[in-house]
Design a protein around this motif. Sequence first.
Motif, short mmCIF file in Angstrom:
data_model
loop_
_atom_site.label_atom_id
_atom_site.label_comp_id
_atom_site.label_asym_id
_atom_site.label_seq_id
_atom_site.Cartn_x
_atom_site.Cartn_y
_atom_site.Cartn_z
N ILE A 35 0.72 -1.28 0.31
CA ILE A 35 0.00 0.01 0.07
C ILE A 35 0.76 1.17 -0.09
CG2 ILE A 35 -1.18 0.85 1.49
CD1 ILE A 35 -2.95 -1.36 2.51
N GLN A 66 1.91 2.10 -3.82
CA GLN A 66 1.40 2.19 -4.28
C GLN A 66 0.99 3.63 -4.38
OE1 GLN A 66 -2.24 0.05 -3.90
NE2 GLN A 66 -3.71 1.36 -5.15
N GLU A 91 1.48 6.78 -6.73
CA GLU A 91 0.08 8.37 -7.24
C GLU A 91 0.44 9.08 -6.97
OE1 GLU A 91 -2.86 6.55 -4.74
OE2 GLU A 91 -3.49 4.69 -6.31
N ILE A 150 1.29 1.26 -11.74
CA ILE A 150 0.73 1.71 -10.39
C ILE A 150 -0.79 0.63 -10.04
CG2 ILE A 150 -1.81 2.77 -9.60
CD1 ILE A 150 -0.10 5.64 -10.26
N GLU A 151 -1.26 0.75 -12.15
CA GLU A 151 -2.18 -1.15 -11.98
C GLU A 151 -0.93 -2.08 -11.81
OE1 GLU A 151 -2.67 -0.53 -16.29
OE2 GLU A 151 -3.68 0.64 -16.30
N GLN A 190 0.65 -2.34 -8.89
CA GLN A 190 1.31 -2.30 -8.08
C GLN A 190 0.03 -2.74 -6.97
OE1 GLN A 190 4.27 -2.60 -6.59
NE2 GLN A 190 3.34 -2.44 -4.43
N THR A 191 -1.53 -2.20 -7.77
CA THR A 191 -2.68 -2.34 -7.39
C THR A 191 -2.88 -3.63 -7.07
OG1 THR A 191 -3.18 0.01 -7.85
CG2 THR A 191 -5.18 -1.28 -7.79
N HIS A 192 -2.51 -4.17 -7.88
CA HIS A 192 -2.89 -5.80 -8.49
C HIS A 192 -2.31 -6.54 -7.24
CE1 HIS A 192 -4.19 -9.53 -10.36
NE2 HIS A 192 -2.29 -9.77 -10.20
N ASP A 242 -3.89 -5.14 -4.24
CA ASP A 242 -5.26 -6.68 -3.69
C ASP A 242 -5.36 -7.40 -3.22
OD1 ASP A 242 -6.46 -4.22 -3.97
OD2 ASP A 242 -7.08 -4.48 -6.30
#
Length: 226
Positions: free
Chosen positions: A51, A54, A58, A108-109, A111-113, A116
């Motif tokens: 997090i 991420q 961002e 970011i995409e 890292q978000t995956h 999650d």
Amino acid sequence: MALLERVAALLRANVNDLIDKAEDPEKMLKQLVLDMENQLLQVKTQVAIAIADQHLLEKKKKEHDDSAGEWHKKAELAVSKGKDDLARAALERALSHEQMATGFTQQIEDQTHEADSLRTALRKLEQKLTETRSRCEILIAQHRRARVVSKANQVRQKIADAENGGGNGAGFDRFRLRVAGAESENTAHHELLGGDSLEDKFAALEREEQIEGLLRDLKERQGKTA
């Protein structure tokens, strides 16, 4: 990730199968809970790191987006003043920042995956740990009770042997007690391996009804506030 693979292995673990293979079920169950607690701590740490990474990505993307916007404004100012060379230089800077922002978007995409996936693993492991703790408490109690029953049968057998003086009647009684002891051990073993009794089935139905009731209440509250 190796961590997620270890978590998946714990989630797939069948407690009853492990008990069946363990020489010391109590020790095995306590170790299983300890392993889950250790993995849960590691997953929580990784979630926090993911997090934080991420948010950093961002922030970097926003900085490049803002810089691109500022250079576009400078290019507009240069054009308004008839300074085409300055406008071209400003646009070049703006384009460079836009490209960097695009690169951060992909990061970011990804890292978000990852974050999650870790969150999902954390929730599942927390649920598995709660269920395993409760299950282990029951299984340990059943295992201890089975040992008590076995020892009680042995004591009764010795008393019967002493009372009958070891004759034919004693031999019959010993056989009867061994059969009774075997039946008790089989019953305890069945319970230890998770056999569902009639009470367990009704308890499951009652729990399911309770959950459905809570779900209806939640939907009604959301409908009223909508």
